[in-house]
Design a protein around this motif. Sequence first.
Motif, PDB file in Angstrom:
ATOM      1  N   LEU A 249      86.886  60.851 -57.883  1.00 54.17           N
ATOM      2  CA  LEU A 249      86.246  59.567 -58.186  1.00 54.17           C
ATOM      3  C   LEU A 249      86.777  58.988 -59.494  1.00 54.17           C
ATOM      4  CD1 LEU A 249      82.568  60.402 -57.176  1.00 54.17           C
ATOM      5  CD2 LEU A 249      84.022  58.652 -56.110  1.00 54.17           C
ATOM      6  N   ARG A 253      88.507  55.366 -59.897  1.00 48.44           N
ATOM      7  CA  ARG A 253      88.074  54.409 -60.911  1.00 48.44           C
ATOM      8  C   ARG A 253      89.271  53.892 -61.699  1.00 48.44           C
ATOM      9  NH1 ARG A 253      87.837  55.138 -66.262  1.00 48.44           N
ATOM     10  NH2 ARG A 253      86.572  53.665 -67.480  1.00 48.44           N
ATOM     11  N   SER A 256      91.483  51.666 -59.583  1.00 47.50           N
ATOM     12  CA  SER A 256      90.848  50.371 -59.345  1.00 47.50           C
ATOM     13  C   SER A 256      90.963  49.472 -60.566  1.00 47.50           C
ATOM     14  CB  SER A 256      89.372  50.577 -58.982  1.00 47.50           C
ATOM     15  OG  SER A 256      88.673  49.363 -58.969  1.00 47.50           O
ATOM     16  N   PRO A 263      86.026  48.817 -55.628  1.00 48.70           N
ATOM     17  CA  PRO A 263      85.883  50.181 -55.113  1.00 48.70           C
ATOM     18  C   PRO A 263      85.849  50.207 -53.595  1.00 48.70           C
ATOM     19  CG  PRO A 263      84.309  49.760 -56.881  1.00 48.70           C
ATOM     20  CD  PRO A 263      84.928  48.443 -56.529  1.00 48.70           C
ATOM     21  N   GLY A 268      81.487  55.958 -51.137  1.00 49.50           N
ATOM     22  CA  GLY A 268      80.039  55.927 -51.296  1.00 49.50           C
ATOM     23  C   GLY A 268      79.353  57.259 -51.131  1.00 49.50           C
ATOM     24  N   ILE A 271      79.896  59.285 -54.220  1.00 55.90           N
ATOM     25  CA  ILE A 271      79.120  58.699 -55.313  1.00 55.90           C
ATOM     26  C   ILE A 271      77.666  59.168 -55.247  1.00 55.90           C
ATOM     27  CG2 ILE A 271      78.069  56.536 -56.089  1.00 55.90           C
ATOM     28  CD1 ILE A 271      80.816  56.703 -57.195  1.00 55.90           C
ATOM     29  N   VAL A 316      82.211  56.778 -64.114  1.00 53.20           N
ATOM     30  CA  VAL A 316      82.402  56.505 -62.686  1.00 53.20           C
ATOM     31  C   VAL A 316      81.239  55.680 -62.145  1.00 53.20           C
ATOM     32  CG1 VAL A 316      82.303  57.618 -60.412  1.00 53.20           C
ATOM     33  CG2 VAL A 316      83.942  58.423 -62.124  1.00 53.20           C
ATOM     34  N   TRP A 319      81.220  52.082 -63.450  1.00 56.27           N
ATOM     35  CA  TRP A 319      82.233  51.287 -62.735  1.00 56.27           C
ATOM     36  C   TRP A 319      81.754  50.925 -61.333  1.00 56.27           C
ATOM     37  CZ3 TRP A 319      84.790  54.104 -58.667  1.00 56.27           C
ATOM     38  CH2 TRP A 319      85.745  53.354 -57.956  1.00 56.27           C
ATOM     39  N   TRP A 320      81.238  51.893 -60.605  1.00 56.63           N
ATOM     40  CA  TRP A 320      80.797  51.665 -59.233  1.00 56.63           C
ATOM     41  C   TRP A 320      79.649  50.666 -59.188  1.00 56.63           C
ATOM     42  CZ3 TRP A 320      82.265  53.004 -54.326  1.00 56.63           C
ATOM     43  CH2 TRP A 320      81.311  52.893 -53.308  1.00 56.63           C
ATOM     44  N   ASP A 321      78.663  50.866 -60.033  1.00 61.01           N
ATOM     45  CA  ASP A 321      77.487  50.016 -60.008  1.00 61.01           C
ATOM     46  C   ASP A 321      77.797  48.590 -60.458  1.00 61.01           C
ATOM     47  OD1 ASP A 321      75.998  52.134 -59.092  1.00 61.01           O
ATOM     48  OD2 ASP A 321      75.199  52.673 -61.053  1.00 61.01           O
ATOM     49  N   ARG A 324      79.686  47.028 -57.443  1.00 58.86           N
ATOM     50  CA  ARG A 324      78.938  46.964 -56.180  1.00 58.86           C
ATOM     51  C   ARG A 324      77.434  46.887 -56.494  1.00 58.86           C
ATOM     52  NH1 ARG A 324      81.925  48.342 -51.838  1.00 58.86           N
ATOM     53  NH2 ARG A 324      80.086  48.942 -50.676  1.00 58.86           N
TER      54      ARG A 324
END
Length: 326
Positions: A249, A253, A256, A263, A268, A271, A316, A319-321, A324
């Motif tokens: 992950l 990150r 990306s 992402p 998912g 994550i 991580v 970045w994801w949150d 998205r």
Amino acid sequence: MVHHDQEVLAWLLDSDPAIRWQVMHDLLEAPDAACAAERARIETEGWGARLLSLQDADGQWAGGAFVPAGFTREEWKTSGQPWTATCYSLNMLREFGLDPKSESAQRTIALVGQNCHWDEGGQPFWHGETEECINGRTVADGAYFGADISGIVARLLGEQQPDGGWNCERANGSACSSFASTLNVLEGLLAYEQATGGTAAVSAARRSGEAYLLQRHLYRRLSTGQTADERFLALLHPSRWRYDILRALDYFRAASLFSGSAPDPRLGEAIEHLRSKRRSDGKWAPDWSLPGRIWFPLDDGIGHPSRWITLRAMRVLQWWDAARPS
């Protein structure tokens, strides 16, 4: 942020410069000058200075490229793979974030190029070894510190498997890829692109390797959908050559952010598993550790919270949150 994040951030900052500057840069978005000033301390303080002080006069560590001088197969069998030789020490300095332009880094890279030769084959260090895993990390180190590793990159492109990834067992007849080998190479190719701009061939190879992992949701067998290896879901640091979902992950990150892409939704599942590993105090802990010689520990061991794992997990998820939103 959840309620305990401020306490966790304070705990992370109460640490080594190698941790602090990355917290400032990745989580707090501190000014570049402040991050650079903290990063510069790695050369003279804490883990970075300690590891540099253990360097041999000829630029190597422990007198060898992959294993320490005088190391025997018997010790490997009884005590585990050693992690003190030159290649793993360079991995650590890169992970710490030692400034490539620093005097120590420049001196080290030159001396390693002059004096260090691989145990397997005797070729100069920056010409690469024989295995894809080792060569992927060597490319990452060389690209980060400014060595010429273009020859290793060309070799890795020619060793890509039909399914898109890489496998250290290719030379022994394997026709399919492995999670660990693929991630080691991907990290190297990304570092090469970040440092040099790369080429169309490197970008295409990296995308194919990413697809190999994404098709498997980072940890599942493509054939059955079952978990390929339970240790892929167990957190570990330092990872060395080993694979786990947090390391994967963290790679996605970085890739990306480099490309400006969103992402991939196939991340998912990994994550959510990472979220589930968070302790009630907001930190993460290692689930296991690797045996073998080390220079010094970087955390308090299994069951105790790890600043390294917590830093990587938080960046991580941040970045994801952010990319998205729910």
